[in-house]
Scaffold this motif. Sequence first.
Motif, PDB file in Angstrom:
ATOM      1  N   UNK A  17       0.841  -1.206   0.000  1.00 29.13           N
ATOM      2  CA  UNK A  17       0.000   0.000   0.000  1.00 29.13           C
ATOM      3  C   UNK A  17       0.866   1.243   0.000  1.00 29.13           C
ATOM      4  N   UNK A  18       0.213   2.373  -0.191  1.00 26.42           N
ATOM      5  CA  UNK A  18       0.831   3.694  -0.088  1.00 26.42           C
ATOM      6  C   UNK A  18       0.222   4.431   1.096  1.00 26.42           C
ATOM      7  N   UNK A  19       0.961   5.388   1.621  1.00 27.05           N
ATOM      8  CA  UNK A  19       0.377   6.209   2.682  1.00 27.05           C
ATOM      9  C   UNK A  19      -0.736   7.070   2.113  1.00 27.05           C
ATOM     10  N   UNK A  20      -0.525   7.598   0.914  1.00 27.37           N
ATOM     11  CA  UNK A  20      -1.572   8.279   0.157  1.00 27.37           C
ATOM     12  C   UNK A  20      -1.223   8.154  -1.319  1.00 27.37           C
ATOM     13  N   UNK A  21      -2.097   8.665  -2.171  1.00 28.93           N
ATOM     14  CA  UNK A  21      -1.950   8.429  -3.616  1.00 28.93           C
ATOM     15  C   UNK A  21      -0.768   9.179  -4.224  1.00 28.93           C
ATOM     16  N   UNK A  22      -0.092  10.054  -3.467  1.00 24.59           N
ATOM     17  CA  UNK A  22       1.038  10.811  -4.006  1.00 24.59           C
ATOM     18  C   UNK A  22       2.391  10.243  -3.554  1.00 24.59           C
ATOM     19  N   UNK A  23       2.401   9.271  -2.642  1.00 23.84           N
ATOM     20  CA  UNK A  23       3.649   8.766  -2.085  1.00 23.84           C
ATOM     21  C   UNK A  23       4.058   7.457  -2.759  1.00 23.84           C
ATOM     22  N   UNK A  24       5.263   6.996  -2.417  1.00 22.91           N
ATOM     23  CA  UNK A  24       5.764   5.735  -2.955  1.00 22.91           C
ATOM     24  C   UNK A  24       5.068   4.553  -2.287  1.00 22.91           C
ATOM     25  N   UNK A  25       5.194   3.397  -2.945  1.00 21.08           N
ATOM     26  CA  UNK A  25       4.705   2.158  -2.342  1.00 21.08           C
ATOM     27  C   UNK A  25       5.611   1.813  -1.158  1.00 21.08           C
ATOM     28  N   UNK A  26       5.018   1.338  -0.101  1.00 19.19           N
ATOM     29  CA  UNK A  26       5.778   1.052   1.122  1.00 19.19           C
ATOM     30  C   UNK A  26       6.482  -0.301   1.026  1.00 19.19           C
ATOM     31  N   UNK A  27       7.486  -0.370   0.156  1.00 17.34           N
ATOM     32  CA  UNK A  27       8.347  -1.538   0.018  1.00 17.34           C
ATOM     33  C   UNK A  27       9.639  -1.068  -0.626  1.00 17.34           C
TER      34      UNK A  27
END
Length: 412
Positions: A17-27
């Motif tokens: 997932x992402x923290x929000x639609x503007x951030x990177x994927x959390x990996x």
Amino acid sequence: MVGDAVDDGRTKFFIMSQRNSWTRIKISFEMFKMLCHFYRVFPKYLETIFQFSLKTCKTEEYFSPGCYRHVHEGESKNSAIFEISYNIRHFEEHGREQQDPWSSRQCSVYQNYSHQNNASTWILIQIPSGIRRHLERLNNEAGGSSPCDHPMGIHLHLLRSFEKNWGPYVGYLGNELSSMNDSISFPKSYREFDLDVSHSQRLTHLRRKLENARSLLESNLDIASILLEHAKEMQKRGVLPETNARFQSEVRQYKLRLTCHIRNVRKHLSFSEDIRVLIFKIMDFRNDELLRVNSVSLKELADETARENKAMLTIARKSKADSRTVKIATLIATIYLPISLVTSFFSTGLIQYNAESGRATDITVRKEIWVFIVIVVFILACTLASAYFWAQRRKKSAADQTSEKPSAECQV
């Protein structure tokens, strides 16, 4: 993540997932690269991942083809591996205090299905929390085997979940259009409508949302069509033929629902075009009325200017006549002034007349005449000096004002 990264013939889910639609994927990049390498993810999947890149500003969205599939031929009919990936877009309520309660979301889905093991590897990015909990429950109940009767059943769960919000979202846009239509379609004089440019801007904003919704629905419709092709390919290779027909039937029903949403969006777009034409007509009538009023005002102003010019001409003619009279009076005064001066001089006590009987009158000038001459010369000199200094002062003052004006313009 749900499941272990071990090729043990069990269905596995990898959820990111992402923290929000503007951030990177959390990996991390290394972890994602290792995951794709271990499960031999086909390269086309990366095109769907690029849609989740870091954003620093709002940009125009480009809708990529979005759905790819591939079949790896094995040594036998039952050893084939089926891969499919796509980005599906949907709308959901964001819960923030804004005028528009809906936000566009996207979800990436990848499936690698092994016919020989009857197991799948799923990579899911940015799926809603409710769907994630549902998948976890299905996976736990299945105990590692396929959680659905059909290997592609998870796709149906995702598509149905995302499709539920399309009706309320399209209805919201329709309500916005109806509200705007109610404010301008009531029969009354065009002068009574409170319209300005903001109404046209708001309508354009709604039309862009409808166009965007239609594009997303058509993209989701393409995804459903490719899912059907993928299911038919599985059916040809003997993958669960008893459940394939039902799966394909449910996908076709999903396509019918999307087609219904697209039809509603097109209806709203046609309705918005009628509203746009009505707004332009009302504004055109108001513009024509303003032009007419301005024309009348300009005509009145021109008439008033003509009357003023006529009055100025009359005044100029009278001034010319007065100046001619003054000129004649000045000429007469110029003629009689020396006579008056001489007469006044001879009327003073400086000139004496001695008249004797039988003799001509004698004129005698007194010795004190020099006092008169000195006083006259002194007064004349003072007068000329005063006139000279006053003229020089006026000239200097005018020069100072002329020099100050350019400097003030430079400061501005």
